[in-house]
Scaffold this motif. Structure first.
Motif, PDB file in Angstrom:
ATOM      1  N   GLU B   1       0.847  -1.194   0.000  1.00  0.00           N
ATOM      2  CA  GLU B   1       0.000   0.000   0.000  1.00  0.00           C
ATOM      3  C   GLU B   1       0.885   1.247   0.000  1.00  0.00           C
ATOM      4  O   GLU B   1       1.759   1.386   0.844  1.00  0.00           O
ATOM      5  CB  GLU B   1      -0.892  -0.013   1.245  1.00  0.00           C
ATOM      6  CG  GLU B   1      -1.844   1.152   1.340  1.00  0.00           C
ATOM      7  CD  GLU B   1      -2.747   1.049   2.551  1.00  0.00           C
ATOM      8  OE1 GLU B   1      -3.515   0.075   2.628  1.00  0.00           O
ATOM      9  OE2 GLU B   1      -2.669   1.915   3.417  1.00  0.00           O
ATOM     10  N   THR B   2       0.633   2.162  -0.942  1.00  0.00           N
ATOM     11  CA  THR B   2       1.433   3.379  -1.050  1.00  0.00           C
ATOM     12  C   THR B   2       0.854   4.437  -0.144  1.00  0.00           C
ATOM     13  O   THR B   2      -0.359   4.649  -0.105  1.00  0.00           O
ATOM     14  CB  THR B   2       1.438   3.891  -2.499  1.00  0.00           C
ATOM     15  OG1 THR B   2       1.879   2.842  -3.347  1.00  0.00           O
ATOM     16  CG2 THR B   2       2.356   5.081  -2.630  1.00  0.00           C
ATOM     17  N   SER B  24      -0.702  13.057  -3.892  1.00  0.00           N
ATOM     18  CA  SER B  24      -1.375  11.800  -4.234  1.00  0.00           C
ATOM     19  C   SER B  24      -1.824  11.137  -2.943  1.00  0.00           C
ATOM     20  O   SER B  24      -1.003  10.901  -2.051  1.00  0.00           O
ATOM     21  CB  SER B  24      -0.435  10.874  -5.004  1.00  0.00           C
ATOM     22  OG  SER B  24      -0.171  11.383  -6.280  1.00  0.00           O
ATOM     23  N   SER B  25      -3.107  10.876  -2.855  1.00  0.00           N
ATOM     24  CA  SER B  25      -3.640  10.331  -1.610  1.00  0.00           C
ATOM     25  C   SER B  25      -3.333   8.847  -1.489  1.00  0.00           C
ATOM     26  O   SER B  25      -2.980   8.174  -2.460  1.00  0.00           O
ATOM     27  CB  SER B  25      -5.153  10.554  -1.548  1.00  0.00           C
ATOM     28  OG  SER B  25      -5.794   9.954  -2.662  1.00  0.00           O
ATOM     29  N   GLN B  26      -3.436   8.368  -0.271  1.00  0.00           N
ATOM     30  CA  GLN B  26      -3.229   6.948  -0.004  1.00  0.00           C
ATOM     31  C   GLN B  26      -4.333   6.144  -0.674  1.00  0.00           C
ATOM     32  O   GLN B  26      -5.463   6.615  -0.807  1.00  0.00           O
ATOM     33  CB  GLN B  26      -3.237   6.738   1.505  1.00  0.00           C
ATOM     34  CG  GLN B  26      -2.842   5.352   1.978  1.00  0.00           C
ATOM     35  CD  GLN B  26      -2.632   5.302   3.472  1.00  0.00           C
ATOM     36  OE1 GLN B  26      -1.982   6.176   4.059  1.00  0.00           O
ATOM     37  NE2 GLN B  26      -3.185   4.291   4.112  1.00  0.00           N
ATOM     38  N   SER B  27      -3.994   4.943  -1.104  1.00  0.00           N
ATOM     39  CA  SER B  27      -4.956   4.078  -1.779  1.00  0.00           C
ATOM     40  C   SER B  27      -6.211   3.904  -0.928  1.00  0.00           C
ATOM     41  O   SER B  27      -6.137   3.641   0.279  1.00  0.00           O
ATOM     42  CB  SER B  27      -4.311   2.710  -2.046  1.00  0.00           C
ATOM     43  OG  SER B  27      -5.242   1.828  -2.612  1.00  0.00           O
ATOM     44  N   GLY B  28      -7.383   4.084  -1.571  1.00  0.00           N
ATOM     45  CA  GLY B  28      -8.640   3.908  -0.859  1.00  0.00           C
ATOM     46  C   GLY B  28      -9.138   5.151  -0.147  1.00  0.00           C
ATOM     47  O   GLY B  28     -10.225   5.132   0.431  1.00  0.00           O
ATOM     48  N   HIS B  29      -8.367   6.233  -0.181  1.00  0.00           N
ATOM     49  CA  HIS B  29      -8.758   7.473   0.492  1.00  0.00           C
ATOM     50  C   HIS B  29      -9.397   8.438  -0.495  1.00  0.00           C
ATOM     51  O   HIS B  29      -8.894   8.622  -1.607  1.00  0.00           O
ATOM     52  CB  HIS B  29      -7.543   8.135   1.145  1.00  0.00           C
ATOM     53  CG  HIS B  29      -7.058   7.426   2.360  1.00  0.00           C
ATOM     54  ND1 HIS B  29      -6.050   7.934   3.153  1.00  0.00           N
ATOM     55  CD2 HIS B  29      -7.435   6.266   2.936  1.00  0.00           C
ATOM     56  CE1 HIS B  29      -5.836   7.100   4.169  1.00  0.00           C
ATOM     57  NE2 HIS B  29      -6.658   6.073   4.039  1.00  0.00           N
ATOM     58  N   ASN B  30     -10.521   9.088  -0.076  1.00  0.00           N
ATOM     59  CA  ASN B  30     -11.236   9.992  -0.959  1.00  0.00           C
ATOM     60  C   ASN B  30     -11.214  11.439  -0.467  1.00  0.00           C
ATOM     61  O   ASN B  30     -11.865  12.309  -1.030  1.00  0.00           O
ATOM     62  CB  ASN B  30     -12.691   9.542  -1.123  1.00  0.00           C
ATOM     63  CG  ASN B  30     -13.420   9.426   0.219  1.00  0.00           C
ATOM     64  OD1 ASN B  30     -12.994   9.989   1.216  1.00  0.00           O
ATOM     65  ND2 ASN B  30     -14.522   8.708   0.224  1.00  0.00           N
ATOM     66  N   ASN B  71      -9.334  10.722  -9.390  1.00  0.00           N
ATOM     67  CA  ASN B  71      -8.572   9.663  -8.700  1.00  0.00           C
ATOM     68  C   ASN B  71      -8.217  10.089  -7.275  1.00  0.00           C
ATOM     69  O   ASN B  71      -7.456   9.406  -6.599  1.00  0.00           O
ATOM     70  CB  ASN B  71      -7.300   9.325  -9.480  1.00  0.00           C
ATOM     71  CG  ASN B  71      -6.294  10.476  -9.507  1.00  0.00           C
ATOM     72  OD1 ASN B  71      -6.592  11.573  -9.038  1.00  0.00           O
ATOM     73  ND2 ASN B  71      -5.119  10.216 -10.055  1.00  0.00           N
ATOM     74  N   SER B  73      -6.408  12.458  -6.171  1.00  0.00           N
ATOM     75  CA  SER B  73      -5.218  13.280  -5.989  1.00  0.00           C
ATOM     76  C   SER B  73      -5.642  14.741  -5.957  1.00  0.00           C
ATOM     77  O   SER B  73      -6.776  15.081  -6.321  1.00  0.00           O
ATOM     78  CB  SER B  73      -4.198  13.030  -7.103  1.00  0.00           C
ATOM     79  OG  SER B  73      -4.718  13.480  -8.347  1.00  0.00           O
ATOM     80  N   SER B  93      -4.331  12.638   3.683  1.00  0.00           N
ATOM     81  CA  SER B  93      -5.494  11.970   3.105  1.00  0.00           C
ATOM     82  C   SER B  93      -6.176  11.113   4.162  1.00  0.00           C
ATOM     83  O   SER B  93      -5.567  10.727   5.170  1.00  0.00           O
ATOM     84  CB  SER B  93      -5.104  11.139   1.882  1.00  0.00           C
ATOM     85  OG  SER B  93      -4.460   9.929   2.240  1.00  0.00           O
TER      86      SER B  93
END
Lengths: 109, 112
Positions: B1-2, B24-30, B71, B73, B93
């Motif tokens: 996970e980034t 760029s937000s963390q994966s899964g974050h909106n 996405n 970001s 994020s």
């Protein structure tokens, strides 16, 4: 303005527990207590948060008094890498974080 | 996970110029929140974006503006730079506007 009061600085001997206090006497029932730390100009790192009950994770323990007017972050075995500025933040869900100046913790060898 | 990433890491601009910072937000974050941290102070909230819409703003002038992409970001734009805009700019994020925020490493901006 921040809703918390923290000591400006603290020292702790390496290997000993570091106990960082935070006063939040005006906290409301829906507000959470969050702790972050920031190591020299890096982004703040999330440590732990809680509402009423004490919390523990792999980094630290959070002790919240029964009246919720104060809390203590405990780093059980401080290392030199724990030297940082520690921020205590009180926030309601959906609200934005308001950072105060924090506590500068120095872990001494 | 980034985790949360920001670019550039450092930037030097002159007074009056415009700057764009990226996150760029963390994966899964909106949700993305932006903060300004002057030297020796705690971070100060600029604004937050939730699902591409502004969802709260701190006490910053309109020359601070932002954008969130599909996405999730985000960009922070600052027009007509002033010397006092020199600071560390942080983005964070979260999985929702009510959730724990995770910060990126920041962009250090110097305005000369």
């Amino acid at each position: 303005d921040a809703k918390t009061t923290q000591p400006t600085s603290m020292d702790c001997a390496e290997g000993r527990a570091a106990n960082l206090p935070c006063n939040h006497s005006t906290i409301s029932g829906n507000e959470y207590v969050y702790w972050y730390r920031q190591i020299h100009s890096q982004g703040p790192q999330y440590i732990i948060h809680g509402l009423k009950n004490n919390e523990t994770n792999e980094m630290a323990s959070l002790i919240i008094t029964e009246d919720r007017k104060s809390s203590t972050l405990i780093l059980p075995h401080a290392t030199l890498r724990d030297t940082a500025v520690y921020y205590c933040i009180v926030v309601d869900y959906g609200q934005n974080f308001v950072f105060g100046p924090g506590t500068r913790l120095s872990v001494l060898p | 996970e980034t985790g949360v990433t920001q670019s550039p890491t450092h930037l030097i601009k002159t007074r009056g110029q415009q700057v764009t910072l990226r996150c760029s937000s963390q994966s899964g974050h909106n949700t993305v929140s932006w903060y300004q941290q002057a030297l020796g102070q705690g971070p100060q909230f600029i604004f937050q974006y939730y699902r591409e819409e502004e969802n709260g703003r701190g006490n910053f002038p309109p020359r601070f503006s932002g954008l969130q992409f599909p996405n999730y970001s985000s960009e922070l734009n600052v027009n007509a730079l002033e010397l006092d805009d020199s600071a560390l700019y942080l983005c964070a994020s979260s999985a929702g506007y009510q959730e724990t925020q995770y910060f990126g490493p920041g962009t250090r901006l110097l305005v000369l």
